[in-house]
Design a protein around this motif. Sequence first.
Motif, PDB file in Angstrom:
ATOM      1  N   GLY A  48       0.788  -1.236   0.000  1.00  0.00           N
ATOM      2  CA  GLY A  48       0.000   0.000   0.000  1.00  0.00           C
ATOM      3  C   GLY A  48       0.810   1.272   0.000  1.00  0.00           C
ATOM      4  N   ARG A  49       1.707   1.436   0.951  1.00  0.00           N
ATOM      5  CA  ARG A  49       2.460   2.698   1.067  1.00  0.00           C
ATOM      6  C   ARG A  49       3.453   2.866  -0.076  1.00  0.00           C
ATOM      7  N   ALA A  50       4.114   1.782  -0.465  1.00  0.00           N
ATOM      8  CA  ALA A  50       5.071   1.873  -1.568  1.00  0.00           C
ATOM      9  C   ALA A  50       4.360   2.223  -2.874  1.00  0.00           C
ATOM     10  N   ALA A  51       3.202   1.601  -3.115  1.00  0.00           N
ATOM     11  CA  ALA A  51       2.457   1.886  -4.334  1.00  0.00           C
ATOM     12  C   ALA A  51       1.994   3.339  -4.375  1.00  0.00           C
ATOM     13  N   THR A  52       1.552   3.850  -3.239  1.00  0.00           N
ATOM     14  CA  THR A  52       1.117   5.246  -3.172  1.00  0.00           C
ATOM     15  C   THR A  52       2.278   6.191  -3.467  1.00  0.00           C
ATOM     16  N   ALA A  53       3.459   5.882  -2.931  1.00  0.00           N
ATOM     17  CA  ALA A  53       4.631   6.727  -3.160  1.00  0.00           C
ATOM     18  C   ALA A  53       5.019   6.745  -4.627  1.00  0.00           C
ATOM     19  N   VAL A  54       4.946   5.604  -5.290  1.00  0.00           N
ATOM     20  CA  VAL A  54       5.289   5.525  -6.710  1.00  0.00           C
ATOM     21  C   VAL A  54       4.253   6.263  -7.555  1.00  0.00           C
ATOM     22  N   ALA A  55       2.970   6.074  -7.233  1.00  0.00           N
ATOM     23  CA  ALA A  55       1.913   6.751  -7.989  1.00  0.00           C
ATOM     24  C   ALA A  55       2.003   8.262  -7.845  1.00  0.00           C
ATOM     25  N   ALA A  56       2.444   8.733  -6.679  1.00  0.00           N
ATOM     26  CA  ALA A  56       2.576  10.175  -6.459  1.00  0.00           C
ATOM     27  C   ALA A  56       3.634  10.793  -7.355  1.00  0.00           C
ATOM     28  N   GLY A  98       2.309  -0.017 -22.749  1.00  0.00           N
ATOM     29  CA  GLY A  98       3.756  -0.124 -22.793  1.00  0.00           C
ATOM     30  C   GLY A  98       4.287  -1.254 -21.928  1.00  0.00           C
ATOM     31  N   ARG A  99       5.588  -1.184 -21.657  1.00  0.00           N
ATOM     32  CA  ARG A  99       6.230  -2.199 -20.827  1.00  0.00           C
ATOM     33  C   ARG A  99       6.324  -1.691 -19.396  1.00  0.00           C
ATOM     34  N   PRO A 100       5.918  -2.493 -18.422  1.00  0.00           N
ATOM     35  CA  PRO A 100       5.970  -2.045 -17.030  1.00  0.00           C
ATOM     36  C   PRO A 100       7.328  -2.294 -16.394  1.00  0.00           C
ATOM     37  N   VAL A 101       7.547  -1.633 -15.283  1.00  0.00           N
ATOM     38  CA  VAL A 101       8.589  -2.016 -14.338  1.00  0.00           C
ATOM     39  C   VAL A 101       7.952  -3.018 -13.385  1.00  0.00           C
ATOM     40  N   ALA A 126      12.024  -2.673 -16.624  1.00  0.00           N
ATOM     41  CA  ALA A 126      13.055  -2.853 -15.607  1.00  0.00           C
ATOM     42  C   ALA A 126      12.517  -3.835 -14.575  1.00  0.00           C
ATOM     43  N   LEU A 127      13.440  -4.392 -13.759  1.00  0.00           N
ATOM     44  CA  LEU A 127      13.064  -5.375 -12.748  1.00  0.00           C
ATOM     45  C   LEU A 127      13.756  -5.044 -11.438  1.00  0.00           C
ATOM     46  N   VAL A 128      12.964  -4.969 -10.364  1.00  0.00           N
ATOM     47  CA  VAL A 128      13.489  -4.740  -9.020  1.00  0.00           C
ATOM     48  C   VAL A 128      13.251  -6.004  -8.192  1.00  0.00           C
ATOM     49  N   LEU A 129      14.327  -6.558  -7.653  1.00  0.00           N
ATOM     50  CA  LEU A 129      14.242  -7.726  -6.770  1.00  0.00           C
ATOM     51  C   LEU A 129      14.318  -7.245  -5.329  1.00  0.00           C
ATOM     52  N   VAL A 130      13.346  -7.626  -4.530  1.00  0.00           N
ATOM     53  CA  VAL A 130      13.289  -7.192  -3.134  1.00  0.00           C
ATOM     54  C   VAL A 130      13.652  -8.365  -2.229  1.00  0.00           C
ATOM     55  N   VAL A 284      11.924   4.719  -6.316  1.00  0.00           N
ATOM     56  CA  VAL A 284      11.619   5.934  -7.076  1.00  0.00           C
ATOM     57  C   VAL A 284      12.876   6.466  -7.766  1.00  0.00           C
ATOM     58  N   GLU A 285      14.013   6.452  -7.083  1.00  0.00           N
ATOM     59  CA  GLU A 285      15.257   6.914  -7.704  1.00  0.00           C
ATOM     60  C   GLU A 285      15.664   6.019  -8.876  1.00  0.00           C
ATOM     61  N   PHE A 286      15.494   4.709  -8.712  1.00  0.00           N
ATOM     62  CA  PHE A 286      15.784   3.774  -9.802  1.00  0.00           C
ATOM     63  C   PHE A 286      14.873   4.046 -10.993  1.00  0.00           C
ATOM     64  N   LEU A 287      13.588   4.276 -10.735  1.00  0.00           N
ATOM     65  CA  LEU A 287      12.655   4.594 -11.810  1.00  0.00           C
ATOM     66  C   LEU A 287      13.044   5.875 -12.523  1.00  0.00           C
ATOM     67  N   ALA A 288      13.471   6.868 -11.757  1.00  0.00           N
ATOM     68  CA  ALA A 288      13.848   8.148 -12.350  1.00  0.00           C
ATOM     69  C   ALA A 288      15.037   7.986 -13.297  1.00  0.00           C
ATOM     70  N   ARG A 289      15.977   7.123 -12.923  1.00  0.00           N
ATOM     71  CA  ARG A 289      17.156   6.909 -13.778  1.00  0.00           C
ATOM     72  C   ARG A 289      16.801   6.188 -15.062  1.00  0.00           C
ATOM     73  N   HIS A 290      15.754   5.374 -15.018  1.00  0.00           N
ATOM     74  CA  HIS A 290      15.437   4.527 -16.185  1.00  0.00           C
ATOM     75  C   HIS A 290      14.086   4.856 -16.792  1.00  0.00           C
ATOM     76  N   ALA A 291      13.524   5.995 -16.466  1.00  0.00           N
ATOM     77  CA  ALA A 291      12.186   6.353 -16.963  1.00  0.00           C
ATOM     78  C   ALA A 291      12.147   6.527 -18.454  1.00  0.00           C
TER      79      ALA A 291
END
Length: 294
Positions: A48-56, A98-101, A126-130, A284-291
């Motif tokens: 929930g919180r991570a998704a909200t931060a990304v959507a913002a 399009g293609r998602p992250v 892009a792919l993020v492994l948590v 968010v920083e990773f997304l910004a670099r690869h947006a």
Amino acid sequence: MLNGVTTPEPFSALGVDGIRIAADRIGDPDAPSVVFLHGGGQTRRSWGRAATAVAARGWQAITVDLRGHGESDWSEEGDYRVVSFAGDVLQLIRQLPGRPVLVGASLGGFTGMLLAGELEPAALRALVLVDIVPDMNPTGAERIHQFMYDRMETGFESLDEVADMIQEYNPHRSRPSDLDGLRTNLRHRDGRWYWHWDPKFIDGTAASPPIEVTEVERINAAVESILAAGVPMLLVRGQMSDLVTQERADAFLERFPQIEFVDVAGAGHMVAGDRNDIFAEAVVEFLARHAGIQ
């Protein structure tokens, strides 16, 4: 206000063999998407919180219940192979622009690696492994399995009892004062609370269990394919994780030096739940670099 959407909007997709996969969207449905996949035994509500931060930040955030979890269908055939999770998610992301992250925690990370490494290398931006690598620590994996299995059949008398068990498993995390959030991972029946996922997924009775999580070289080969296709990858590790130890993270990054890395202090295996502030900012920083990737 998140591009006109302030609350999660539910939708669904038909996955492999007609399994219905439940998901939520936060943000502009025409914006580039970030798809969040939970770990085993969790649900889409854990993001929930991570998704909200990304959507913002202008993305649409998609949180998914994997088959057998949350509000998605259970497999009558007991098909809980990781490749089937991946096939389900592939059908869902074909509905997106399009293609998602893809952001995958634990089982969700394995799902992302097989989706992009075996099923369709061009599917992801892009792919993020948590807190997951192909060669995970078996001691940590067994502790997670035991936590999921212990009260699977008997359930819990109260939410306080659930909170006590979680506190024992995660002693570094503060016990929540408001227990309502636990309801998203549980269902109440016959006066008791039960985890809301298919017991076959964990109790050894599934006809097709997620055996791929033990196939280290297969998963490493999938990572090689992902990187060969030019898909950026990020590993986010919880410094206190007993699943991805420092040694196993180092070995993974030595083998794949192209993969970016963030080590989150004060977090265990449940990185987003333990330190969502640091986790969300790293993503968010990773997304910004690869947006700009098309």
